[in-house]
Design a protein around this motif. Structure first.
Motif, PDB file in Angstrom:
ATOM      1  N   ALA A 157      36.088  37.546  34.764  1.00  0.00           N
ATOM      2  CA  ALA A 157      37.160  36.702  34.230  1.00  0.00           C
ATOM      3  C   ALA A 157      37.190  35.354  34.935  1.00  0.00           C
ATOM      4  N   VAL A 158      37.146  34.285  34.141  1.00  0.00           N
ATOM      5  CA  VAL A 158      37.309  32.922  34.647  1.00  0.00           C
ATOM      6  C   VAL A 158      38.622  32.402  34.082  1.00  0.00           C
ATOM      7  N   GLY A 159      39.667  32.391  34.910  1.00  0.00           N
ATOM      8  CA  GLY A 159      40.986  32.013  34.416  1.00  0.00           C
ATOM      9  C   GLY A 159      41.511  33.064  33.451  1.00  0.00           C
TER      10      GLY A 159
ATOM     11  N   THR B 261      31.511  34.872  42.910  1.00  0.00           N
ATOM     12  CA  THR B 261      30.835  33.864  42.101  1.00  0.00           C
ATOM     13  C   THR B 261      29.891  34.601  41.161  1.00  0.00           C
TER      14      THR B 261
ATOM     15  N   LYS C 297      33.358  30.652  39.967  1.00  0.00           N
ATOM     16  CA  LYS C 297      34.129  31.630  40.745  1.00  0.00           C
ATOM     17  C   LYS C 297      35.197  32.230  39.839  1.00  0.00           C
ATOM     18  N   GLY C 298      35.381  33.547  39.970  1.00  0.00           N
ATOM     19  CA  GLY C 298      36.391  34.217  39.168  1.00  0.00           C
ATOM     20  C   GLY C 298      36.635  35.627  39.685  1.00  0.00           C
ATOM     21  N   ARG C 299      37.301  36.439  38.887  1.00  0.00           N
ATOM     22  CA  ARG C 299      37.616  37.825  39.278  1.00  0.00           C
ATOM     23  C   ARG C 299      36.629  38.793  38.645  1.00  0.00           C
TER      24      ARG C 299
ATOM     25  N   LYS D 168      36.819  35.480  29.404  1.00  0.00           N
ATOM     26  CA  LYS D 168      36.577  36.792  29.984  1.00  0.00           C
ATOM     27  C   LYS D 168      35.366  37.437  29.304  1.00  0.00           C
TER      28      LYS D 168
ATOM     29  N   VAL E  44      37.309  38.740  44.140  1.00  0.00           N
ATOM     30  CA  VAL E  44      36.883  37.400  43.731  1.00  0.00           C
ATOM     31  C   VAL E  44      35.417  37.220  44.113  1.00  0.00           C
TER      32      VAL E  44
END
Length: 292
Positions: free
Chosen positions: A38-40, A12, A25-27, A44, A10
């Protein structure tokens, strides 16, 4: 992502391709084929590794200055346009991710290597030969069926990009000057891919600057500095006595040399004790301070 994931954390991040205009923030997922932000589940950004042409560590784009600290900034092409994505995470994650990313981008690259092209002042009769590139901690390796040429970055004195004619074609060549055993040596490497050549140059400069930064935290005694200057002046060559020149007991000089060798500042070469590139940098700085 159907292929095997080699990094997943994870962070930012910000990119001028994502729908959002602010850092989010995402993966961050990395495989051997692509980087995905990826955000949610719905937003992506897949970035094929073949589209990445530059990676900068620690450099924050001007528009994000004040938002991000420890970052990896990836420059890539999408639909014939250039974009960047800045990824921020804690220092340890950024360091690990940047290493894994460079390996995914560069490991297995087809290279052409001439080693050694020069030893000391003597030009060798070595020819350019095919090899595969692999990144290792603090060193790079060029492997083929006959040998593995390993270059420790702590032994490098200079990088320089030139143009040379190889098999009738003028190509960009990376000249690597290094001292693997205290003896000056030149290795020349090139690849058919300008993109991979640029990424390799970026990686080497990054790793080399990190090594030189370690010198800032290194504290030497006056005796160790005096011994380094004596070696720099040629007192470590065969036929010259270091203990006599610096006025120390031979046992004490041996202990000092062992300490300097542990810090990778000196090395036993074929013709006596020599400075490593790190030792050369320290002596140069010391002499500059004296002459200032």
């Amino acid at each position: 992502m159907s292929e095997s994931v080699i990094a997943d954390f994870v962070a930012t991040f910000d990119s001028n391709v994502l729908r959002t205009t602010d850092p989010v923030k995402g993966r961050v997922l990395l495989s051997e084929k692509r980087l995905v932000l990826a955000v949610g589940d719905n937003d992506k950004l897949p970035v094929p590794l073949t589209s990445i042409f530059d990676v900068a560590v620690g450099q924050v784009p001007d528009e994000l200055d004040g938002f991000f600290d420890a970052t990896v900034t990836v420059a890539f092409r999408k639909n014939d346009k250039r974009f960047v994505a800045a990824i921020e995470a804690p220092d340890d994650k950024i360091e690990k991710f940047s290493n894994v990313l460079f390996k995914a981008l560069l490991n297995g690259t087809d290279m052409t290597v001439k080693h050694p092209a020069r030893v000391g002042g003597r030009v060798t009769d070595a020819e350019f030969s095919a090899a595969k590139l692999f990144l290792k901690p603090k060193q790079v390796e060029f492997r083929n069926d006959e040998e593995t040429v390993a270059i420790r970055l702590a032994a490098v004195t200079e990088f320089d990009q030139t143009k040379r004619r190889i098999a009738g074609t003028k190509r960009p060549v990376l000249d690597v000057k290094h001292m693997p055993r205290g003896d000056a040596m030149l290795t020349q490497v090139t690849t058919d891919s300008p993109r991979k050549m640029s990424l390799l140059g970026r990686y080497l400069r990054l790793e080399y600057s990190d090594l030189m930064a370690e010198l800032k935290d290194l504290t030497l005694t006056e005796d160790e500095k005096e011994l380094l200057v004596a070696v720099y002046s040629g007192a470590g060559n065969k036929g010259m006595s270091l203990p006599q020149i610096i006025g120390k007991d031979p046992t004490e000089v041996t202990m000092l040399l062992n300490d300097l060798e542990d810090e990778e500042l000196v090395v036993d070469a074929s013709d006596g004790t020599k400075l490593t590139p790190k030792g050369q940098v320290l002596v140069n700085r010391h002499l500059e301070d004296i002459n200032a």
